[in-house]
Motif scaffolding. Structure first.
Motif, mmCIF file in Angstrom:
data_model
loop_
_atom_site.group_PDB
_atom_site.id
_atom_site.type_symbol
_atom_site.label_atom_id
_atom_site.label_comp_id
_atom_site.label_asym_id
_atom_site.label_seq_id
_atom_site.Cartn_x
_atom_site.Cartn_y
_atom_site.Cartn_z
ATOM 1 N N PRO A 44 38.042 9.481 11.341
ATOM 2 C CA PRO A 44 38.275 10.894 11.114
ATOM 3 C C PRO A 44 39.661 11.290 11.617
ATOM 4 O O PRO A 44 40.286 10.582 12.396
ATOM 5 C CB PRO A 44 37.175 11.603 11.898
ATOM 6 C CG PRO A 44 36.716 10.608 12.918
ATOM 7 C CD PRO A 44 37.016 9.242 12.364
ATOM 8 N N VAL A 45 40.111 12.431 11.156
ATOM 9 C CA VAL A 45 41.454 12.905 11.454
ATOM 10 C C VAL A 45 41.698 12.911 12.963
ATOM 11 O O VAL A 45 40.779 13.159 13.757
ATOM 12 C CB VAL A 45 41.696 14.292 10.824
ATOM 13 C CG1 VAL A 45 40.863 15.359 11.517
ATOM 14 C CG2 VAL A 45 43.164 14.656 10.833
ATOM 15 N N LEU A 46 42.931 12.629 13.376
ATOM 16 C CA LEU A 46 43.259 12.571 14.809
ATOM 17 C C LEU A 46 42.971 13.899 15.495
ATOM 18 O O LEU A 46 42.322 13.942 16.517
ATOM 19 C CB LEU A 46 44.732 12.198 15.000
ATOM 20 C CG LEU A 46 45.114 10.803 14.510
ATOM 21 C CD1 LEU A 46 46.609 10.570 14.657
ATOM 22 C CD2 LEU A 46 44.334 9.744 15.278
ATOM 23 N N SER A 47 43.495 14.960 14.966
ATOM 24 C CA SER A 47 43.211 16.318 15.429
ATOM 25 C C SER A 47 43.840 17.247 14.402
ATOM 26 O O SER A 47 44.834 16.887 13.769
ATOM 27 C CB SER A 47 43.780 16.588 16.824
ATOM 28 O OG SER A 47 45.184 16.471 16.805
ATOM 29 N N PRO A 48 43.275 18.415 14.223
ATOM 30 C CA PRO A 48 43.842 19.323 13.225
ATOM 31 C C PRO A 48 45.279 19.723 13.588
ATOM 32 O O PRO A 48 45.565 20.049 14.745
ATOM 33 C CB PRO A 48 42.919 20.541 13.270
ATOM 34 C CG PRO A 48 41.657 20.055 13.926
ATOM 35 C CD PRO A 48 42.078 18.953 14.849
ATOM 36 N N THR A 49 46.166 19.643 12.641
ATOM 37 C CA THR A 49 47.554 20.054 12.828
ATOM 38 C C THR A 49 48.167 20.360 11.470
ATOM 39 O O THR A 49 47.692 19.857 10.454
ATOM 40 C CB THR A 49 48.387 18.989 13.557
ATOM 41 O OG1 THR A 49 49.705 19.498 13.794
ATOM 42 C CG2 THR A 49 48.494 17.704 12.762
ATOM 43 N N ASP A 50 49.201 21.161 11.479
ATOM 44 C CA ASP A 50 49.906 21.456 10.231
ATOM 45 C C ASP A 50 51.117 20.549 10.047
ATOM 46 O O ASP A 50 51.831 20.651 9.065
ATOM 47 C CB ASP A 50 50.336 22.927 10.189
ATOM 48 C CG ASP A 50 51.340 23.266 11.272
ATOM 49 O OD1 ASP A 50 51.472 22.495 12.243
ATOM 50 O OD2 ASP A 50 52.006 24.315 11.147
ATOM 51 N N ASN A 51 51.372 19.640 11.025
ATOM 52 C CA ASN A 51 52.541 18.775 10.947
ATOM 53 C C ASN A 51 52.273 17.526 11.786
ATOM 54 O O ASN A 51 52.034 17.622 12.988
ATOM 55 C CB ASN A 51 53.773 19.523 11.480
ATOM 56 C CG ASN A 51 55.057 18.755 11.292
ATOM 57 O OD1 ASN A 51 55.082 17.534 11.327
ATOM 58 N ND2 ASN A 51 56.136 19.487 11.106
ATOM 59 N N PHE A 52 52.345 16.361 11.156
ATOM 60 C CA PHE A 52 52.048 15.110 11.868
ATOM 61 C C PHE A 52 52.981 14.856 13.041
ATOM 62 O O PHE A 52 52.663 14.088 13.938
ATOM 63 C CB PHE A 52 52.057 13.907 10.921
ATOM 64 C CG PHE A 52 53.338 13.714 10.163
ATOM 65 C CD1 PHE A 52 54.491 13.265 10.781
ATOM 66 C CD2 PHE A 52 53.382 13.978 8.805
ATOM 67 C CE1 PHE A 52 55.660 13.085 10.080
ATOM 68 C CE2 PHE A 52 54.549 13.798 8.087
ATOM 69 C CZ PHE A 52 55.692 13.352 8.728
ATOM 70 N N GLN A 53 54.161 15.501 13.069
ATOM 71 C CA GLN A 53 55.060 15.305 14.209
ATOM 72 C C GLN A 53 54.442 15.794 15.516
ATOM 73 O O GLN A 53 54.854 15.358 16.588
ATOM 74 C CB GLN A 53 56.384 16.016 13.971
ATOM 75 C CG GLN A 53 57.219 15.364 12.897
ATOM 76 C CD GLN A 53 58.605 15.973 12.790
ATOM 77 O OE1 GLN A 53 59.070 16.676 13.684
ATOM 78 N NE2 GLN A 53 59.282 15.698 11.689
ATOM 79 N N HIS A 54 53.461 16.682 15.426
ATOM 80 C CA HIS A 54 52.805 17.193 16.630
ATOM 81 C C HIS A 54 51.851 16.168 17.255
ATOM 82 O O HIS A 54 51.461 16.325 18.413
ATOM 83 C CB HIS A 54 52.044 18.490 16.336
ATOM 84 C CG HIS A 54 52.920 19.597 15.836
ATOM 85 N ND1 HIS A 54 54.147 19.904 16.373
ATOM 86 C CD2 HIS A 54 52.736 20.479 14.832
ATOM 87 C CE1 HIS A 54 54.682 20.926 15.725
ATOM 88 N NE2 HIS A 54 53.838 21.294 14.787
ATOM 89 N N TRP A 55 51.483 15.149 16.509
ATOM 90 C CA TRP A 55 50.632 14.114 17.075
ATOM 91 C C TRP A 55 51.480 13.243 18.004
ATOM 92 O O TRP A 55 52.485 12.646 17.566
ATOM 93 C CB TRP A 55 49.993 13.257 15.996
ATOM 94 C CG TRP A 55 48.889 13.915 15.241
ATOM 95 C CD1 TRP A 55 47.971 14.798 15.720
ATOM 96 C CD2 TRP A 55 48.584 13.724 13.863
ATOM 97 N NE1 TRP A 55 47.102 15.164 14.729
ATOM 98 C CE2 TRP A 55 47.461 14.519 13.567
ATOM 99 C CE3 TRP A 55 49.131 12.961 12.842
ATOM 100 C CZ2 TRP A 55 46.886 14.575 12.304
ATOM 101 C CZ3 TRP A 55 48.573 13.008 11.589
ATOM 102 C CH2 TRP A 55 47.451 13.807 11.327
ATOM 103 N N PRO A 56 51.111 13.111 19.258
ATOM 104 C CA PRO A 56 51.915 12.334 20.202
ATOM 105 C C PRO A 56 52.240 10.901 19.758
ATOM 106 O O PRO A 56 53.328 10.413 20.057
ATOM 107 C CB PRO A 56 51.085 12.363 21.486
ATOM 108 C CG PRO A 56 50.350 13.665 21.404
ATOM 109 C CD PRO A 56 50.007 13.815 19.923
ATOM 110 N N PRO A 57 51.372 10.194 19.019
ATOM 111 C CA PRO A 57 51.743 8.831 18.633
ATOM 112 C C PRO A 57 52.902 8.754 17.631
ATOM 113 O O PRO A 57 53.560 7.710 17.548
ATOM 114 C CB PRO A 57 50.468 8.262 17.991
ATOM 115 C CG PRO A 57 49.363 9.119 18.467
ATOM 116 C CD PRO A 57 49.965 10.472 18.701
#
Length: 183
Positions: A44-57
């Motif tokens: 499942p999705v890492l966490s809801p976000t509007d931009n993948f750059q916000h995902w720490p990885p």
């Protein structure tokens, strides 16, 4: 070496990167957006976000992918990627510096009305203008005013063709290489 082409949507990064690659010997285009697309495919999705750059990885994966590609191929990576969050740019540039990878950072810039017109006229993303791309006009303008233009060489593409912008960038890269290889 990395030639990073920054700037918001509509500035000409993708088109210019392909042209820069043709002008800079032993170079390849690496679009860090593909790293984000890989993360978006995780279920499942890492966490809801509007931009993948916000995902720490995303940020360390961009650094590590670039490092490994350069270790494998040598030469230059031309990287067209919008990064307008200062913390994210600092994380990426510091990571590349830790690996001894020089980054020549360019910001492709155009005034807001030119950018809006380019985005609204771009049919590659569908018949309607991209709301995602349009919503980044003001955050880009704020980053440009507060930190981004101080961190890079600004290439104003408002009245330049992508070919002209690419030639300017390639000239600058060649000049840097010449200075670095001088005794």
């Amino acid at each position: 070496m990395i030639v990073w082409l920054n700037g918001t949507h509509g500035a000409g990064k993708t088109t210019t990167s392909r042209l820069v690659q043709q002008l800079v010997p032993d170079s390849r285009v690496f679009d860090a957006e593909k790293v984000g697309e890989t993360l978006m495919d995780i279920t499942p999705v890492l966490s809801p976000t509007d931009n993948f750059q916000h995902w720490p990885p995303w940020r360390p994966l961009v650094v590590e992918t670039a490092r490994h590609v350069l270790d494998y191929t040598g030469g230059t990576l031309v990287m067209p990627m919008t990064v307008i969050v200062e913390e994210y740019w600092r994380e990426i540039s510091a990571g590349l510096a830790r690996h001894g990878i020089p980054v020549h950072h360019f910001v492709l810039h155009a005034d807001t009305e030119t950018l809006r017109g380019r985005i609204e006229g771009d049919t590659d993303m569908g018949p309607a203008p991209s709301k995602f791309r349009l919503k980044y006009l003001e955050p880009y303008a704020e980053a440009a005013r507060t930190w981004l233009h101080e961190e890079a060489e600004v290439v104003d593409t408002t009245h330049l063709t992508p070919e002209q912008a690419a030639r300017r960038i390639a000239r600058d890269v060649a000049a840097v290489r010449a200075r670095e290889s001088a005794p």
